[in-house]
Design a protein around this motif. Structure first.
Motif, PDB file in Angstrom:
ATOM      1  N   VAL A  30     -23.550 -28.045 -31.310  1.00 45.86           N
ATOM      2  CA  VAL A  30     -22.230 -27.788 -31.894  1.00 45.86           C
ATOM      3  C   VAL A  30     -22.099 -26.364 -32.415  1.00 45.86           C
ATOM      4  O   VAL A  30     -21.173 -25.633 -32.043  1.00 45.86           O
ATOM      5  N   THR A  31     -23.003 -25.942 -33.272  1.00 45.45           N
ATOM      6  CA  THR A  31     -22.887 -24.626 -33.902  1.00 45.45           C
ATOM      7  C   THR A  31     -22.745 -23.490 -32.898  1.00 45.45           C
ATOM      8  O   THR A  31     -21.902 -22.599 -33.090  1.00 45.45           O
ATOM      9  N   PRO A  32     -23.508 -23.470 -31.796  1.00 44.35           N
ATOM     10  CA  PRO A  32     -23.399 -22.333 -30.867  1.00 44.35           C
ATOM     11  C   PRO A  32     -22.046 -22.211 -30.161  1.00 44.35           C
ATOM     12  O   PRO A  32     -21.684 -21.130 -29.706  1.00 44.35           O
ATOM     13  N   ILE A  33     -21.299 -23.327 -30.042  1.00 39.90           N
ATOM     14  CA  ILE A  33     -20.042 -23.283 -29.278  1.00 39.90           C
ATOM     15  C   ILE A  33     -18.805 -23.424 -30.147  1.00 39.90           C
ATOM     16  O   ILE A  33     -17.681 -23.352 -29.639  1.00 39.90           O
ATOM     17  N   ALA A  34     -18.980 -23.627 -31.448  1.00 42.47           N
ATOM     18  CA  ALA A  34     -17.847 -23.956 -32.314  1.00 42.47           C
ATOM     19  C   ALA A  34     -16.791 -22.858 -32.314  1.00 42.47           C
ATOM     20  O   ALA A  34     -15.591 -23.144 -32.191  1.00 42.47           O
ATOM     21  N   ASN A  35     -17.191 -21.609 -32.465  1.00 39.88           N
ATOM     22  CA  ASN A  35     -16.207 -20.522 -32.515  1.00 39.88           C
ATOM     23  C   ASN A  35     -15.441 -20.396 -31.202  1.00 39.88           C
ATOM     24  O   ASN A  35     -14.231 -20.137 -31.200  1.00 39.88           O
TER      25      ASN A  35
ATOM     26  N   MET B 167     -22.203 -33.004 -40.643  1.00 37.33           N
ATOM     27  CA  MET B 167     -21.190 -32.651 -39.649  1.00 37.33           C
ATOM     28  C   MET B 167     -20.257 -31.569 -40.177  1.00 37.33           C
ATOM     29  O   MET B 167     -19.893 -30.637 -39.460  1.00 37.33           O
ATOM     30  N   GLY B 168     -19.846 -31.679 -41.449  1.00 37.50           N
ATOM     31  CA  GLY B 168     -19.027 -30.635 -42.035  1.00 37.50           C
ATOM     32  C   GLY B 168     -19.763 -29.315 -42.107  1.00 37.50           C
ATOM     33  O   GLY B 168     -19.176 -28.244 -41.934  1.00 37.50           O
ATOM     34  N   HIS B 169     -21.065 -29.372 -42.328  1.00 35.62           N
ATOM     35  CA  HIS B 169     -21.909 -28.183 -42.390  1.00 35.62           C
ATOM     36  C   HIS B 169     -21.950 -27.459 -41.055  1.00 35.62           C
ATOM     37  O   HIS B 169     -22.052 -26.229 -40.994  1.00 35.62           O
ATOM     38  N   ALA B 170     -21.886 -28.221 -39.959  1.00 33.86           N
ATOM     39  CA  ALA B 170     -21.888 -27.613 -38.623  1.00 33.86           C
ATOM     40  C   ALA B 170     -20.502 -27.147 -38.212  1.00 33.86           C
ATOM     41  O   ALA B 170     -20.315 -26.001 -37.793  1.00 33.86           O
ATOM     42  N   ASP B 171     -19.513 -28.030 -38.337  1.00 34.74           N
ATOM     43  CA  ASP B 171     -18.144 -27.673 -37.969  1.00 34.74           C
ATOM     44  C   ASP B 171     -17.189 -28.740 -38.495  1.00 34.74           C
ATOM     45  O   ASP B 171     -17.360 -29.928 -38.201  1.00 34.74           O
TER      46      ASP B 171
END
Length: 380
Positions: free
Chosen positions: A32-37, A75-79
């Motif tokens: 999740v984190t690598p693609i969120a933006n 989950m909120g911490h990631a996105d």
């Protein structure tokens, strides 16, 4: 252990629960984190992740409220957008069926939703009303033999553009009470149109819904949803989840700011050595710690069965307010770099505005608590 968990609240989890948290944390960090933006910028949902969520085996599983809350935090911490997707599907939609459905309905729908083979949405809010939805719900339901006819409009319905099942709340024309219906996403007369130009939770596919003579079998009416009090039972549970999500967002903002302070140099030294920067960081971690403590106690109350509306309302109002402060301070610490997505904080600042508003505004949740502590209602 998360950097912002200064009081080591995670140690309250059992070893097995901690393993579950770590498994989810690793998944979110990798997937999740690598693609969120990227997906946030395009306002698109990463549909390829849906079955990956299924592999985590989280939805609809009986577990402690502390673990449930901590997973919402992760989950909120990631996105915040993916946290909202999960909260709508597993919390609001599945929670409605679990709380208000008959045994047959739970057996019919929940297994496929657990496996993410069927995605759920929750349609309560309307274009002309939000906080007054209990009394002001305008979507109607009329009994017609073995069917119900639904007419009306809904707004801000997350997941609705691709959901297989939408929990629609409508007012029965016969008794004026709010009832719940499970409506297929492809039902004739049902239309979901994506809301464009959002500045928060851009990954979430919010929709405007139109219901024109939508026919729903009596078998698809939630059999234990007979008044808005039944709807409120669902909201009480998910409101607590939003408080946990807010803590996750705070933790992410704090970590971004802390890391940046150690790397960014001014006047020949890292800005972490400056007193005013340390003051900002301490204010952030103070908000995190206070909010996390409140959420932990809330989870304990849930698990003991001593759990009332004012408990989740206070947590939602307090934690989202503290979250707003934390993301603002983090953006302040990053200065100009805080307004670009490259450093991630810009996404959290924007998404915090949505968490602050949905599942009951600060004002409405304050009035719920105010009614409990004074014995007087001040809603109207």
């Amino acid at each position: 252990m998360l950097a912002g968990d200064l009081y080591a609240f995670q140690d309250l989890l059992t070893a097995e629960e901690s393993d579950t948290v770590q498994r989810v944390r690793d998944f979110l960090a990798a997937e999740v984190t690598p693609i969120a933006n990227e997906y946030w910028t395009r306002a698109e949902f990463p549909t390829h992740l849906i079955k990956r969520f299924a592999g985590l085996g989280l939805a609809g599983v009986e577990r402690s409220s502390l673990l449930n809350g901590w997973l919402a935090l992760e989950m909120g911490h990631a996105d915040a957008s993916l946290a909202t997707f999960y909260g709508v599907h597993a919390g609001l939609a599945m929670g409605s069926i679990q709380t208000c459905g008959s045994p047959e309905q739970r057996e019919r729908w929940l297994p496929a939703m657990h496996d993410f083979d069927k995605i759920g949405a929750f349609a309560l809010t309307e274009p002309t009303g939000g906080s007054d939805v209990a009394a002001g719900l305008r979507t109607t339901a009329r009994r017609d033999g073995d069917h119900w006819i639904l007419n009306g409009s809904k707004r801000w319905i997350g997941n609705a553009t691709f959901a297989d099942l939408i929990i629609v709340w409508a007012r029965d024309e016969a008794d004026n009470q709010v009832k719940g219906f499970v409506v297929p996403g492809d039902a004739p007369g049902f239309t979901a149109t994506k809301i464009e130009n959002k500045i928060a939770l851009r990954i979430v596919q919010n929709a405007d819904i139109s219901l024109v003579d939508v026919r729903v079998p009596e078998a698809d009416r939630l059999q234990s949803a007979n008044t808005f009090k039944d709807t409120a039972k669902v909201l009480r549970q998910t409101r607590a989840g939003v408080a946990w999500q807010a803590v996750g967002v705070m933790l992410a903002a704090y970590e971004i700011a802390l890391r940046y302070a150690g790397e960014r140099e001014q006047f020949g030294r890292p800005i972490a050595k400056f007193q005013l920067v340390q003051d900002l960081l301490v204010r952030m971690v103070g908000n995190v710690t206070a909010s996390l403590g409140m959420c932990v106690r809330l989870a304990q109350l849930q698990d003991t069965g001593v759990y009332r509306d004012e408990h989740s309302a206070l947590a939602k109002a307090y934690c989202t307010t503290r979250m707003r402060e934390v993301v603002g301070w983090a953006r302040e610490l990053l200065a100009g770099n805080g307004i670009v997505l490259d450093y991630d904080i810009g996404r959290f600042v924007a998404d915090a505005e949505a968490l602050y508003s949905y599942e009951g505004t600060r004002e409405i949740n304050s009035l719920i608590v105010g009614r409990a502590v004074t014995g007087h209602s001040a809603f109207v």
